[in-house]
Write a protein that holds these residues in place. Sequence first.
Motif, mmCIF file in Angstrom:
data_model
loop_
_atom_site.group_PDB
_atom_site.id
_atom_site.type_symbol
_atom_site.label_atom_id
_atom_site.label_comp_id
_atom_site.label_asym_id
_atom_site.label_seq_id
_atom_site.Cartn_x
_atom_site.Cartn_y
_atom_site.Cartn_z
ATOM 1 N N VAL A 53 0.577 -1.418 0.074
ATOM 2 C CA VAL A 53 -0.467 0.288 -0.133
ATOM 3 C C VAL A 53 1.007 1.184 -0.264
ATOM 4 C CG1 VAL A 53 -2.033 1.407 1.451
ATOM 5 C CG2 VAL A 53 -1.818 -1.439 1.308
ATOM 6 N N TYR A 54 1.759 0.767 0.685
ATOM 7 C CA TYR A 54 2.754 2.178 0.516
ATOM 8 C C TYR A 54 3.870 2.878 -0.828
ATOM 9 C CZ TYR A 54 1.834 1.887 5.988
ATOM 10 O OH TYR A 54 1.113 1.901 6.909
ATOM 11 N N THR A 55 3.444 2.397 -1.609
ATOM 12 C CA THR A 55 3.754 2.272 -3.084
ATOM 13 C C THR A 55 2.934 3.573 -3.683
ATOM 14 O OG1 THR A 55 4.627 0.220 -3.035
ATOM 15 C CG2 THR A 55 4.559 1.774 -5.778
ATOM 16 N N TYR A 56 1.567 3.318 -2.798
ATOM 17 C CA TYR A 56 -0.023 4.424 -3.385
ATOM 18 C C TYR A 56 0.050 4.815 -2.452
ATOM 19 C CZ TYR A 56 0.025 0.211 -6.905
ATOM 20 O OH TYR A 56 -0.360 -0.324 -7.586
ATOM 21 N N PHE A 57 -0.175 5.268 -1.514
ATOM 22 C CA PHE A 57 0.010 6.657 0.000
ATOM 23 C C PHE A 57 1.560 6.281 0.591
ATOM 24 C CE2 PHE A 57 -4.265 5.492 -2.314
ATOM 25 C CZ PHE A 57 -4.403 6.461 -2.992
ATOM 26 N N PRO A 58 1.461 7.065 0.975
ATOM 27 C CA PRO A 58 2.894 7.268 2.075
ATOM 28 C C PRO A 58 1.707 7.183 3.085
ATOM 29 C CG PRO A 58 1.889 9.710 1.499
ATOM 30 C CD PRO A 58 1.296 8.423 0.522
ATOM 31 N N ASP A 59 1.346 7.113 3.432
ATOM 32 C CA ASP A 59 0.804 6.123 4.821
ATOM 33 C C ASP A 59 -0.843 6.435 5.111
ATOM 34 O OD1 ASP A 59 0.311 8.805 5.508
ATOM 35 O OD2 ASP A 59 1.649 9.908 6.702
ATOM 36 N N LYS A 60 -1.664 6.492 6.440
ATOM 37 C CA LYS A 60 -2.829 5.646 6.106
ATOM 38 C C LYS A 60 -3.585 7.143 5.961
ATOM 39 C CE LYS A 60 -6.250 3.487 9.577
ATOM 40 N NZ LYS A 60 -6.676 2.989 10.082
ATOM 41 N N ALA A 61 -2.956 7.934 6.504
ATOM 42 C CA ALA A 61 -3.389 9.448 6.208
ATOM 43 C C ALA A 61 -3.735 9.391 5.154
ATOM 44 C CB ALA A 61 -2.800 10.256 7.229
ATOM 45 N N ALA A 62 -3.508 9.761 4.306
ATOM 46 C CA ALA A 62 -3.144 9.609 3.109
ATOM 47 C C ALA A 62 -4.133 9.387 2.114
ATOM 48 C CB ALA A 62 -1.774 9.876 2.786
ATOM 49 N N VAL A 63 -4.101 7.858 2.340
ATOM 50 C CA VAL A 63 -5.057 6.978 2.089
ATOM 51 C C VAL A 63 -6.434 7.489 2.276
ATOM 52 C CG1 VAL A 63 -6.562 4.885 2.026
ATOM 53 C CG2 VAL A 63 -4.099 4.617 2.188
ATOM 54 N N PHE A 64 -6.752 8.080 3.825
ATOM 55 C CA PHE A 64 -8.218 8.628 4.246
ATOM 56 C C PHE A 64 -8.664 10.182 3.507
ATOM 57 C CE2 PHE A 64 -8.610 5.936 8.443
ATOM 58 C CZ PHE A 64 -8.563 5.379 7.426
#
Lengths: 234, 234
Positions: A53-64
Amino acid sequence: MLESTGRGRRGRRRILSEDEILDAALTLVDEGGPSAASVRGIAARVGVAPNAVYTYFPDKAAVFSALVERLLGDVNHDVFADRTQPWRRRVESLALELRQQLAAHPGAVPLLISSPMNGPHALALNERVLELLTDAGLDSADAARASYLLIAYVFGSIALEIAGVDKPGSLPPETERIAGRHRALSTALADRYPLSAAAAATVAGYISTEQYLWGLHRLLDGIITTSPHVPDSR
Amino acid sequence: MLESTGRGRRGRRRILSEDEILDAALTLVDEGGPSAASVRGIAARVGVAPNAVYTYFPDKAAVFSALVERLLGDVNHDVFADRTQPWRRRVESLALELRQQLAAHPGAVPLLISSPMNGPHALALNERVLELLTDAGLDSADAARASYLLIAYVFGSIALEIAGVDKPGSLPPETERIAGRHRALSTALADRYPLSAAAAATVAGYISTEQYLWGLHRLLDGIITTSPHVPDSR
DNA sequence: ACCTGAACACCGTTCAAGT
DNA sequence: ACCTGAACACCGTTCAAGT
């Protein structure tokens, strides 16, 4: 996000997209709220290892926050953007569309409420509200304050509505929600909080959407009082 | 919670109280928001093993909702409850006290926003708002809808204010917050969102509390329009 | 460039045991 | 009745390694 698109690709190809990750995240959020959407859960749902997942978003907060942006982007703007419509109708339409979108994803409301509103869709929305209020005849200072008032009300009432629900999952239908509120108050508390109980009974006579719109229109009435020459357009 | 008080005690004595646990939880929430207040962190802060917390509260959610209740209970009601005051002043006072209490604990705002508002303090607050609106001359149906409108606005605007902050910790002073919002918008986005940028500039000329009160009074203006014989009391 | 397995430093909560 | 140590089933994130 962008820099890999233009260059000559080498190494392995991307096996999925940001959107697929957001789809998975939204499904989990819908089912159990933000706490149910773990990075590991998302990864499992799209069939990769958790750290992929960290290839697509830097962290969980960015996903949210990307998820919040997408939800805001999916709000229907047709009536709201139509400058031939009376402005009250346009505001009402936006308020209803926003409410509908959030009611469709109650688990995501906590994310939206606490998100900074600085993504492009959020800013575009704010921009259009200001445009509309200026169209309606408010000067720029009043338009700025009025848009703040409007947005605060919409978000606040949606937050209140979601907060009453026991746990995320899906929002029960309006009739059931009203009955629940009625029940909770009138059961044993009527003697201790008589007015609240009576209020719950009164409000139960209306559907909740009407109450929402009542508040919206009182608010617009109030805004008009400061600019007496704004045509009402009701 | 209560059943151990009256009986003859046997076994070990309680080494701390619910309040001490809430103190620790609030400190951690103030420092880093809800996510920083772990059960283990709270336990460490009061000097017990993590699982000792479960003697005082059934789970973490119960700690948080007790914390919300306490914060609501600490709101100053003096002016609000004084029926000799004009009703506008009473509403304004409550709105300001609530806002001040939440501004003092910005990390707790996410908890408050998403809490069900069914504790005794929350209900008592709602009860008094209804009482006040009835005093002001609204019939019970309008009072019910107006209190909903009022509370939605207060909560919504506080949520918006907190959402802008980068991370929990303490809320920067108003002047800094305004400058920050101004900076964020005017830096590179002025051409893409001209009205939002102008709005930020305009609002920066006022302190944010004034904007909050402007909205509150427009809203009260709007409420009055439905009941034309309510004395304004401004 | 993307994905993986393994690991690190955490969580909330439960359970059997001590006093 | 209250507290403890130990454990269970999780987290988000990092890192070295494979292709």
